[in-house]
Scaffold this active site. Structure first.
Site, PDB file in Angstrom:
ATOM      1  N   TRP A  10      25.236  18.231  78.631  1.00 33.35           N
ATOM      2  CA  TRP A  10      25.123  16.671  77.931  1.00 33.35           C
ATOM      3  C   TRP A  10      26.083  16.184  77.317  1.00 33.35           C
ATOM      4  CZ3 TRP A  10      19.937  19.374  75.008  1.00 33.35           C
ATOM      5  CH2 TRP A  10      18.768  18.909  76.151  1.00 33.35           C
ATOM      6  N   HIS A  98      37.689  20.370  79.160  1.00 34.63           N
ATOM      7  CA  HIS A  98      36.656  19.456  80.261  1.00 34.63           C
ATOM      8  C   HIS A  98      37.709  18.239  79.982  1.00 34.63           C
ATOM      9  CE1 HIS A  98      34.540  16.068  80.272  1.00 34.63           C
ATOM     10  NE2 HIS A  98      34.137  16.526  81.518  1.00 34.63           N
ATOM     11  N   GLU A 147      36.722  19.283  88.681  1.00 41.25           N
ATOM     12  CA  GLU A 147      36.428  17.684  88.463  1.00 41.25           C
ATOM     13  C   GLU A 147      37.393  16.766  88.553  1.00 41.25           C
ATOM     14  OE1 GLU A 147      32.577  17.542  86.193  1.00 41.25           O
ATOM     15  OE2 GLU A 147      34.813  18.425  84.071  1.00 41.25           O
ATOM     16  N   SER A 184      29.827  13.132  88.377  1.00 35.42           N
ATOM     17  CA  SER A 184      29.071  12.270  89.725  1.00 35.42           C
ATOM     18  C   SER A 184      27.769  13.411  90.218  1.00 35.42           C
ATOM     19  CB  SER A 184      29.600  11.063  90.223  1.00 35.42           C
ATOM     20  OG  SER A 184      30.043  10.716  89.577  1.00 35.42           O
TER      21      SER A 184
HETATM   22  P1  PGA Z   1      29.013  13.346  85.566  1.00 29.00           P
HETATM   23  O1  PGA Z   1      30.353  14.310  84.918  1.00 29.00           O
HETATM   24  O2  PGA Z   1      28.603  14.624  86.525  1.00 29.00           O
HETATM   25  O3  PGA Z   1      28.123  12.398  84.446  1.00 29.00           O
HETATM   26  O4  PGA Z   1      30.726  12.279  86.141  1.00 29.00           O
HETATM   27  C1  PGA Z   1      30.373  15.239  85.032  1.00 29.00           C
HETATM   28  C2  PGA Z   1      31.265  16.279  84.025  1.00 29.00           C
HETATM   29  O5  PGA Z   1      31.907  15.321  83.657  1.00 29.00           O
HETATM   30  O6  PGA Z   1      30.991  17.360  83.929  1.00 29.00           O
END
Ligand code: PGA
Length: 225
Positions: A10, A98, A147, A184
């Site tokens: 979130w 992250h 990511e 995404s």
């Molecule tokens: P997103 O974010 O699904 O909005 O691209 C992923 C994340 O940052 O963990």
């Protein structure tokens, strides 16, 4: 076989009132649904852990909770920090490293090692994020999440084939057996990731904020399990 992991992040969104409304709506959709070899984890701001845990327990929602960060220090005189043992009372998971923590809060590789150490001492499961396969992954990490920065919040998700290759390389390099793709992922794109061998789950930001979209995403992924 390990269940497919769907992890919602979130970020810095939702008040307590909004979180409670999300949970009521989500529960309405998920309560009559048969989850097939799929586990759902919701990583929320610290202040939402307690009210969400209470409601999740009361309504028996099939959701595990996680935090999005943890202090690199143990409990004590560290004003403003939340220690791992404080999280453990309310959640079983934590996201560490992250790309937004690294970019905006300047978390370093060294600090992230301490965060993982603290989390493991408190018996938390660690989802460790990397945006590049050459990044350092500390000892003790349970799940790795790849990511690519260009895919986060942009709608430019990486193809499932390419993501699977990256995860394969990361698994080989680190010895960690569970790896997620993030960037995404939506109800429309999750199908590809759930079908491909070697992707053990997804980390979902934007699409986890709306309970209907998040449920749809789970529905699609679960149908391939
Ligand atoms: P997103 O974010 O699904 O909005 O691209 C992923 C994340 O940052 O963990």
């Amino acid at each position: 076989m390990n269940p497919f992991l769907i992890v919602g992040n979130w970020k810095s969104n939702k008040t307590t009132t909004e979180a409670m409304e999300w949970l009521r709506n989500f529960q309405f959709s998920i309560s009559n649904f048969q989850l097939k070899n799929t586990s759902i984890i919701l990583c929320v701001p610290f202040i939402l852990l307690y009210p969400l845990k209470k409601e999740i327990d009361r309504l028996h929602v099939p959701l595990a909770l996680g935090a999005q960060d943890v202090s690199p220090f143990p409990k004590g005189a560290f004003t403003g920090e939340v220690a791992a043992n404080q999280i453990k009372e309310l959640a079983d998971w934590v996201i560490i490293g992250h790309s937004e923590r690294r970019a905006y809060f300047h978390e370093t590789d060294e600090e992230l090692v301490f965060e993982v150490e603290q989390a493991k001492q408190a018996d938390l499961n660690v989802i460790f994020c990397v945006s590049d396969i050459n990044m350092i992954v500390p000892h003790g990490v349970d799940v790795i999440a790849y990511e690519p920065i260009a895919s986060i919040g942009t709608g430019k998700n990486m193809s499932a084939g390419e993501a699977a290759d990256m995860l394969q390389t990361l698994k080989k390099k680190t010895g960690i057996t569970r790896a997620l793709y993030g960037g995404s992922v939506t109800p429309e794109t999750v199908r590809d990731y759930s079908k491909v061998e070697g992707i053990d789950g997804v980390l979902v930001g934007g699409a986890s904020l709306d309970p209907t979209a998040f449920f749809q995403l789970i529905d699609v992924a679960s149908s391939y399990m």
